[in-house]
Design an enzyme around this catalytic site. Structure first.
Site, PDB file in Angstrom:
ATOM      1  N   ASP A   1       0.976  -1.193  -0.004  1.00  0.00           N
ATOM      2  CA  ASP A   1       0.022  -0.003   0.098  1.00  0.00           C
ATOM      3  C   ASP A   1       0.964   1.317   0.138  1.00  0.00           C
ATOM      4  O   ASP A   1       1.318   1.914   0.957  1.00  0.00           O
ATOM      5  CB  ASP A   1      -0.813   0.112   1.405  1.00  0.00           C
ATOM      6  CG  ASP A   1      -1.962   1.168   1.170  1.00  0.00           C
ATOM      7  OD1 ASP A   1      -2.783   0.948   0.601  1.00  0.00           O
ATOM      8  OD2 ASP A   1      -1.560   2.259   1.910  1.00  0.00           O
TER       9      ASP A   1
ATOM     10  N   LYS B   1      -1.594   6.047  -4.690  1.00  0.00           N
ATOM     11  CA  LYS B   1      -2.972   7.014  -4.304  1.00  0.00           C
ATOM     12  C   LYS B   1      -2.668   8.290  -4.943  1.00  0.00           C
ATOM     13  O   LYS B   1      -1.325   8.842  -4.791  1.00  0.00           O
ATOM     14  CB  LYS B   1      -3.006   7.136  -2.609  1.00  0.00           C
ATOM     15  CG  LYS B   1      -3.258   6.005  -1.862  1.00  0.00           C
ATOM     16  CD  LYS B   1      -3.474   5.899  -0.395  1.00  0.00           C
ATOM     17  CE  LYS B   1      -3.309   4.825   0.195  1.00  0.00           C
ATOM     18  NZ  LYS B   1      -2.085   4.549   0.583  1.00  0.00           N
TER      19      LYS B   1
ATOM     20  N   TYR C   1       4.087   9.296  -0.180  1.00  0.00           N
ATOM     21  CA  TYR C   1       4.934   8.916   0.861  1.00  0.00           C
ATOM     22  C   TYR C   1       6.327   8.801   0.374  1.00  0.00           C
ATOM     23  O   TYR C   1       7.384   8.738   1.323  1.00  0.00           O
ATOM     24  CB  TYR C   1       4.633   7.275   1.131  1.00  0.00           C
ATOM     25  CG  TYR C   1       3.372   7.056   1.386  1.00  0.00           C
ATOM     26  CD1 TYR C   1       2.330   7.830   2.256  1.00  0.00           C
ATOM     27  CD2 TYR C   1       2.820   5.668   1.341  1.00  0.00           C
ATOM     28  CE1 TYR C   1       1.288   7.642   2.377  1.00  0.00           C
ATOM     29  CE2 TYR C   1       1.469   5.507   2.019  1.00  0.00           C
ATOM     30  CZ  TYR C   1       0.771   6.486   2.532  1.00  0.00           C
ATOM     31  OH  TYR C   1      -0.615   6.144   2.602  1.00  0.00           O
TER      32      TYR C   1
ATOM     33  N   HIS D   1      -6.556  10.025  -2.601  1.00  0.00           N
ATOM     34  CA  HIS D   1      -5.969   9.889  -1.305  1.00  0.00           C
ATOM     35  C   HIS D   1      -6.844  10.690  -0.255  1.00  0.00           C
ATOM     36  O   HIS D   1      -7.159  10.244   0.710  1.00  0.00           O
ATOM     37  CB  HIS D   1      -4.471  10.382  -1.338  1.00  0.00           C
ATOM     38  CG  HIS D   1      -3.817   9.862  -0.150  1.00  0.00           C
ATOM     39  ND1 HIS D   1      -2.319   9.606  -0.433  1.00  0.00           N
ATOM     40  CD2 HIS D   1      -4.025   9.645   1.189  1.00  0.00           C
ATOM     41  CE1 HIS D   1      -2.012   9.333   0.971  1.00  0.00           C
ATOM     42  NE2 HIS D   1      -2.723   9.225   1.701  1.00  0.00           N
TER      43      HIS D   1
HETATM   44  N1  LIG Z   1      -5.088   6.683   3.331  1.00  0.00           N
HETATM   45  C1  LIG Z   1      -4.716   7.421   4.319  1.00  0.00           C
HETATM   46  O1  LIG Z   1      -5.075   8.430   4.324  1.00  0.00           O
HETATM   47  C2  LIG Z   1      -3.543   6.608   4.919  1.00  0.00           C
HETATM   48  C3  LIG Z   1      -3.121   7.224   6.454  1.00  0.00           C
HETATM   49  C4  LIG Z   1      -2.249   6.499   6.869  1.00  0.00           C
HETATM   50  C5  LIG Z   1      -1.818   5.343   6.749  1.00  0.00           C
HETATM   51  N2  LIG Z   1      -2.177   4.739   5.433  1.00  0.00           N
HETATM   52  C6  LIG Z   1      -1.556   3.504   5.017  1.00  0.00           C
HETATM   53  O2  LIG Z   1      -1.945   2.454   6.192  1.00  0.00           O
HETATM   54  C7  LIG Z   1      -0.740   1.876   6.495  1.00  0.00           C
HETATM   55  C8  LIG Z   1      -0.619   1.717   7.965  1.00  0.00           C
HETATM   56  O3  LIG Z   1      -1.034   2.793   8.959  1.00  0.00           O
HETATM   57  P1  LIG Z   1       0.274   3.501   9.630  1.00  0.00           P
HETATM   58  O4  LIG Z   1       1.373   3.278   9.127  1.00  0.00           O
HETATM   59  O5  LIG Z   1      -0.455   4.699  10.031  1.00  0.00           O
HETATM   60  O6  LIG Z   1      -0.180   2.671  11.267  1.00  0.00           O
HETATM   61  P2  LIG Z   1       0.021   1.351  11.815  1.00  0.00           P
HETATM   62  O7  LIG Z   1       0.374   0.406  10.834  1.00  0.00           O
HETATM   63  O8  LIG Z   1      -0.974   1.335  12.518  1.00  0.00           O
HETATM   64  O9  LIG Z   1       1.347   1.486  12.807  1.00  0.00           O
HETATM   65  C9  LIG Z   1       2.819   1.553  12.528  1.00  0.00           C
HETATM   66  C10 LIG Z   1       3.514   1.604  13.535  1.00  0.00           C
HETATM   67  O10 LIG Z   1       3.201   0.603  14.381  1.00  0.00           O
HETATM   68  C11 LIG Z   1       4.650  -0.287  14.592  1.00  0.00           C
HETATM   69  N3  LIG Z   1       4.219  -1.566  14.472  1.00  0.00           N
HETATM   70  C12 LIG Z   1       4.098  -2.451  13.659  1.00  0.00           C
HETATM   71  N4  LIG Z   1       3.704  -3.600  13.731  1.00  0.00           N
HETATM   72  C13 LIG Z   1       3.911  -3.722  15.079  1.00  0.00           C
HETATM   73  C14 LIG Z   1       3.694  -4.710  16.346  1.00  0.00           C
HETATM   74  N5  LIG Z   1       3.382  -6.124  15.493  1.00  0.00           N
HETATM   75  N6  LIG Z   1       3.748  -4.592  17.406  1.00  0.00           N
HETATM   76  C15 LIG Z   1       3.953  -3.333  17.734  1.00  0.00           C
HETATM   77  N7  LIG Z   1       4.259  -2.181  16.958  1.00  0.00           N
HETATM   78  C16 LIG Z   1       3.820  -2.287  15.788  1.00  0.00           C
HETATM   79  C17 LIG Z   1       5.277   0.344  13.811  1.00  0.00           C
HETATM   80  O11 LIG Z   1       6.742   0.464  14.127  1.00  0.00           O
HETATM   81  P3  LIG Z   1       8.070  -0.329  13.311  1.00  0.00           P
HETATM   82  O12 LIG Z   1       7.965   0.076  12.125  1.00  0.00           O
HETATM   83  O13 LIG Z   1       9.124   0.152  14.390  1.00  0.00           O
HETATM   84  O14 LIG Z   1       7.588  -1.732  13.747  1.00  0.00           O
HETATM   85  C18 LIG Z   1       4.921   1.829  13.450  1.00  0.00           C
HETATM   86  O15 LIG Z   1       5.581   2.659  14.386  1.00  0.00           O
HETATM   87  C19 LIG Z   1       0.426   2.745   6.201  1.00  0.00           C
HETATM   88  O16 LIG Z   1       1.676   2.424   6.176  1.00  0.00           O
HETATM   89  C20 LIG Z   1       0.021   3.433   4.978  1.00  0.00           C
HETATM   90  O17 LIG Z   1       0.151   2.348   3.699  1.00  0.00           O
HETATM   91  C21 LIG Z   1      -2.996   5.426   4.711  1.00  0.00           C
END
Ligand SMILES: NC(=O)c1ccc[n+]([C@@H]2O[C@H](COP(=O)([O-])OP(=O)(O)OC[C@H]3O[C@@H](n4cnc5c(N)ncnc54)[C@H](OP(=O)(O)O)[C@@H]3O)[C@@H](O)[C@H]2O)c1
Length: 327
Positions: free
Chosen positions: A44, A78, A49, A111
């Site tokens: 994704d 996106k 990004y 997005h």
């Molecule tokens: N459409 C939009 O507007 C939008 C907005 C935000 C995000 N997104 C997409 O959604 C994806 C995921 O969301 P996100 O990156 O915001 O947050 P997330 O996946 O909820 O959280 C990522 C965070 O959690 C940690 N983490 C990951 N796996 C873990 C585990 N098993 N145990 C403990 N901590 C863990 C990671 O640290 P480490 O890397 O150190 O493991 C990082 O700090 C994004 O990468 C992006 O592709 C889209």
């Protein structure tokens, strides 16, 4: 590997993928390549990004080594806010494809339902919240007067041309999707939204199910991702990993972790997830959730009851406070 869901256009999409936001460019290509080796098949990404070249590099390396074929991988990007005008939609998509070194995307989202003034690639890419040097000095964003349906129809043309297999929308609310469904020719296959136990958005999820639009959850770990963005709300909201309900459910399923419970709560309700991690054990753990354990109906309900309508990714908090996307 993750199980697959069938989208409303017949395409099959992994239920668990890897989020690419904030993967450092220096390590990104290798992380994507390693994730493919671990079994990840959905990536994704987004123009915003700033790491699409590296995401593409990792995918192409795995393909060139014969680990996977292009068809095995579900590539997502996106369209960023500065490229909503129909004159710029295909241009932005082709820039993404060119950066990734790929011929097509499986899914291309809008997005945000927000249109900024166009910024040429040579001026700043990705533009982020930039709409010109003068605006930047004033801390201002200039909008573009482009209705969503115009952007969407330009995306439909990209489907016709074979540049993308499907269209998705992200950060859209119910009434905007309803309006889009009245005017579109090709239905969106997916809605990507912030979704975790503090923000369950049940009506929106139910509406999407009724209309066969796949919900994809982002920021499944709630505040976690926004702590590193130094967002005050995230720093002051208790972590979900230490929440009593989540901990209790995890204890009910020996061998599970609280992070896996958070992901499983979503996938078991038919919601796809795209957790981001830079650590190998976490990447594996996040991918393994489906075969490890099954939550009971009561456990699913107990977790959903944690809803507090806390939203971390709200354009209202961006510059100017003038985008009432979720108001
Ligand atoms: N459409 C939009 O507007 C939008 C907005 C935000 C995000 N997104 C997409 O959604 C994806 C995921 O969301 P996100 O990156 O915001 O947050 P997330 O996946 O909820 O959280 C990522 C965070 O959690 C940690 N983490 C990951 N796996 C873990 C585990 N098993 N145990 C403990 N901590 C863990 C990671 O640290 P480490 O890397 O150190 O493991 C990082 O700090 C994004 O990468 C992006 O592709 C889209």
């Amino acid at each position: 590997m993750s199980s697959l869901v069938t989208l409303n256009n017949g395409l099959k999409m992994p239920l668990v993928g890897l989020g690419c936001w904030k993967i450092d460019k220096k390590v990104c290509a290798n992380q994507i390549y390693e994730a493919i080796k671990l079994g990840y098949r959905l990536f994704d990404g987004a123009c915003d990004y700033g790491n699409e070249k590296e995401v593409g590099e990792g995918i192409r390396k795995a393909i060139s080594e014969g680990l996977v074929t292009r068809k095995d991988i579900f590539v997502v990007s996106k369209l960023w806010n500065n490229f909503h005008h129909p004159d710029h939609v295909e241009l932005a998509l082709k820039k993404t494809l060119n950066d990734m070194g790929l011929d097509y995307l499986d899914l291309y989202y809008i997005h945000f339902p927000i249109a900024f003034k166009y910024v040429p690639f040579e001026e700043k890419y990705p533009p982020g919240f930039y709409t010109g040097a003068d605006d930047e000095k004033k801390g201002h964003i200039t909008e573009a007067h482009v209705p969503i349906i115009d952007t969407y129809r330009a995306l439909e043309k990209c489907v016709d041309e074979g540049l993308i297999k499907s269209i998705g929308v992200s950060n859209f609310q119910g009434s905007l999707i309803q309006d889009l469904l009245r005017g579109c020719r090709i239905k969106p296959v997916a809605l990507q939204i912030e979704h975790h136990p503090y923000l369950t958005q049940e009506h929106l999820v139910e509406f999407c199910k009724l209309h066969d639009i796949q919900v994809v959850a982002y920021s499944s770990f709630g505040p976690q991702s926004f702590i590193e963005m130094d967002l005050q709300l995230a720093r002051t909201t208790p972590t979900l990993f230490e929440n009593d309900v989540i901990k209790k459910v995890s204890q009910n399923h020996p061998g599970s972790t609280t992070s896996q419970v958070l992901l499983r709560w979503a996938t078991q309700r038919g919601i796809a997830v795209i957790p981001k991690s830079s650590k190998k054990e976490r990447l594996l753990g996040n991918l393994e959730i489906e075969k490890k354990f099954t939550l009971t109906e009561q456990e699913l309900k107990d977790i959903s009851a944690l809803n507090a309508n806390i939203r971390f990714n709200d354009p209202w908090t961006w510059l100017d406070g003038k985008f009432p996307t979720f108001a």
